[in-house]
Scaffold this motif. Structure first.
Motif, PDB file in Angstrom:
ATOM      1  N   GLY A  73       0.793  -1.225   0.000  1.00  0.00           N
ATOM      2  CA  GLY A  73       0.000   0.000   0.000  1.00  0.00           C
ATOM      3  C   GLY A  73       0.826   1.275   0.000  1.00  0.00           C
ATOM      4  N   ALA A  74       2.170   1.147  -0.016  1.00  0.00           N
ATOM      5  CA  ALA A  74       3.041   2.320   0.071  1.00  0.00           C
ATOM      6  C   ALA A  74       3.053   3.141  -1.220  1.00  0.00           C
ATOM      7  CB  ALA A  74       4.469   1.889   0.416  1.00  0.00           C
ATOM      8  N   GLY A  75       2.614   2.536  -2.326  1.00  0.00           N
ATOM      9  CA  GLY A  75       2.617   3.257  -3.601  1.00  0.00           C
ATOM     10  C   GLY A  75       3.670   2.748  -4.580  1.00  0.00           C
ATOM     11  N   LYS A  76       4.217   1.564  -4.325  1.00  0.00           N
ATOM     12  CA  LYS A  76       5.290   1.031  -5.159  1.00  0.00           C
ATOM     13  C   LYS A  76       4.805   0.730  -6.583  1.00  0.00           C
ATOM     14  CE  LYS A  76       6.063  -2.538  -2.429  1.00  0.00           C
ATOM     15  NZ  LYS A  76       4.967  -2.326  -1.441  1.00  0.00           N
ATOM     16  N   THR A  77       3.712  -0.044  -6.671  1.00  0.00           N
ATOM     17  CA  THR A  77       3.202  -0.416  -7.994  1.00  0.00           C
ATOM     18  C   THR A  77       2.754   0.826  -8.771  1.00  0.00           C
ATOM     19  OG1 THR A  77       2.532  -2.607  -7.238  1.00  0.00           O
ATOM     20  CG2 THR A  77       1.422  -1.760  -9.193  1.00  0.00           C
ATOM     21  N   THR A  78       2.087   1.733  -8.078  1.00  0.00           N
ATOM     22  CA  THR A  78       1.623   2.950  -8.755  1.00  0.00           C
ATOM     23  C   THR A  78       2.810   3.739  -9.313  1.00  0.00           C
ATOM     24  OG1 THR A  78      -0.259   3.012  -7.236  1.00  0.00           O
ATOM     25  CG2 THR A  78       0.195   5.021  -8.485  1.00  0.00           C
ATOM     26  N   THR A  79       3.899   3.805  -8.568  1.00  0.00           N
ATOM     27  CA  THR A  79       5.088   4.511  -9.058  1.00  0.00           C
ATOM     28  C   THR A  79       5.590   3.883 -10.357  1.00  0.00           C
ATOM     29  OG1 THR A  79       5.689   5.049  -6.781  1.00  0.00           O
ATOM     30  CG2 THR A  79       7.425   5.273  -8.431  1.00  0.00           C
ATOM     31  N   LEU A  80       5.653   2.548 -10.385  1.00  0.00           N
ATOM     32  CA  LEU A  80       6.106   1.882 -11.611  1.00  0.00           C
ATOM     33  C   LEU A  80       5.124   2.119 -12.754  1.00  0.00           C
ATOM     34  CD1 LEU A  80       7.593  -1.589 -10.550  1.00  0.00           C
ATOM     35  CD2 LEU A  80       8.743   0.607 -10.850  1.00  0.00           C
TER      36      LEU A  80
END
Ligand SMILES: Nc1ncnc2c1ncn2[C@@H]1O[C@H](COP(=O)(O)OP(=O)(O)O)[C@@H](O)[C@H]1O
Ligand SMILES: [Mg+2]
Length: 339
Positions: A39-46
């Motif tokens: 939920g930290a935003g890792k996938t969204t960043t990629l």
């Protein structure tokens, strides 16, 4: 020139700020790992870098070019997903050849074959080329998924927890191979994971991502030795860093505003019982294989590690000192206080 540059990028989904004012520079040939909990935003960043999402604010540059409004297909980045998605009706060869056979590429069949074979060799799946993609182990499937990205020779690889669905042994094997691969092809890689072992062994630099923000970016050694916040300090280290109440320490020796004092288990110095100026602590548990000692300080467990196997028995007393130069001080909001 940096290969990938995120400049104050924010992405919201309704009320959720998935990526919050993130700025990152990834250099050509660099292996950057974004480490953070679910939920930290890792996938969204990629996905933002790949062009699968558009930022609400900020800009993205690839190879110096403004890429914020560039079509995903024009970005020349390869995305390797957590769940390998192979074409089940194709062989391994067919899966690896697929990106090269796209009409945009017009690669000759001889070149396709040569390229597929060289990548298969690199990933140790040459003997599986004729297998149907579905007749592979998990580790082999993920190798094929990585291979499918490799054949394209993209500028940048984006890897989203590519090893997380594999068992421990395969994960370690493939992790070592990824590192070797990175060395041999010199690719630029942005890799996201919640696994600190992957992060510290693979990364040239780690970015600690929390609640959509980069809380610290640095080499594994920098982040480990000089964490910017309590959460960054807790993100690396096994056994984890000890968090101690300030009441255990002389107030005069602590910076003002200290709410937590932290020390790494290997920085605790062990003496014999009743050594001068040492705290006498009771041993709760000793694990000889991990060289790990759990001590009791007024109900607070303190973990210490030793370089070599020693002999401790639960219940015995050990003299311990906490060297001031190894102590890290944090405010109640988690920010580090310079000592
Ligand atoms: N398409 C979406 N719609 C709504 N919320 C989303 C969407 N994608 C991600 N989120 C939310 O954004 C936050 C970050 O998600 P994500 O980037 O997937 O985190 P991670 O990969 O670090 O686990 C989470 O709170 C998630 O629920
Ligand atoms: Mg994710």
């Amino acid at each position: 020139m940096s290969e990938i540059r995120l400049h104050n990028v924010t992405k919201r989904f309704g009320d959720i700020v998935a990526v919050n004012d993130v700025s990152i520079d990834v250099n050509e040939g660099e292996f950057v790992v974004l480490l953070g909990p679910s939920g930290a935003g890792k996938t969204t960043t990629l996905r933002l870098i790949a062009g699968l999402e558009r930022p609400d604010e900020g800009e993205i540059f690839i190879d110096g070019e403004a890429a914020t409004d560039m079509h995903p297909a024009d970005r020349d980045v390869a995305f390797i997903f957590q769940q390998y998605s192979l074409y089940p009706h194709l062989t391994v060869f067919g899966n690896l050849a697929f990106p090269l056979r796209s009409p945009r590429r017009r690669t000759s069949e001889a070149d396709v074959s040569a390229r597929v074979r060289s990548v298969a060799q690199m990933l140790h799946i040459e003997s599986k080329l004729a297998n149907m993609a579905t007749h592979l182990s998990g580790g082999e499937m993920q190798r094929v998924a990585i291979g499918r990205a490799l054949v394209r020779e993209p500028k940048v690889f984006l890897m989203d927890e590519p090893l997380s669905s594999l068992d421990a042994k395969l994960r370690e094997e493939l992790r070592i191979e990824l590192k070797r691969l990175h060395r041999s092809i010199g690719a630029t890689i942005i890799y996201v994971t919640h696994d600190q072992v992957e992060a510290t062994t693979l990364a040239d630099r780690i970015g600690i991502l929390e609640h959509g923000r980069i809380v610290q970016m640095g080499t594994p050694r920098e982040v480990y030795g000089n964490p910017a916040s309590l959460s960054a300090a807790q993100r690396l280290g096994s056994p984890p860093i000890n968090l101690l109440p300030p009441a255990l320490f002389d107030p005069a020796a602590m910076p003002a505003g200290t709410s937590t004092v932290a020390i790494r288990p290997e920085d605790i110095v062990l003496h014999g019982a009743d050594a001068r100026d040492a705290l006498n602590l009771r041993v709760l548990e000793y694990s000889p294989l991990r060289h790990m000692l759990i001590l009791d300080r007024e109900g607070t467990a303190i973990v210490a590690t030793t370089m070599t196997e020693r002999n401790f028995t639960p219940g015995q007393t050990v003299g311990v000192s906490l060297p001031p130069r190894s102590l890290l001080y944090f405010r109640s909001d988690g920010r580090r206080i310079p000592a």
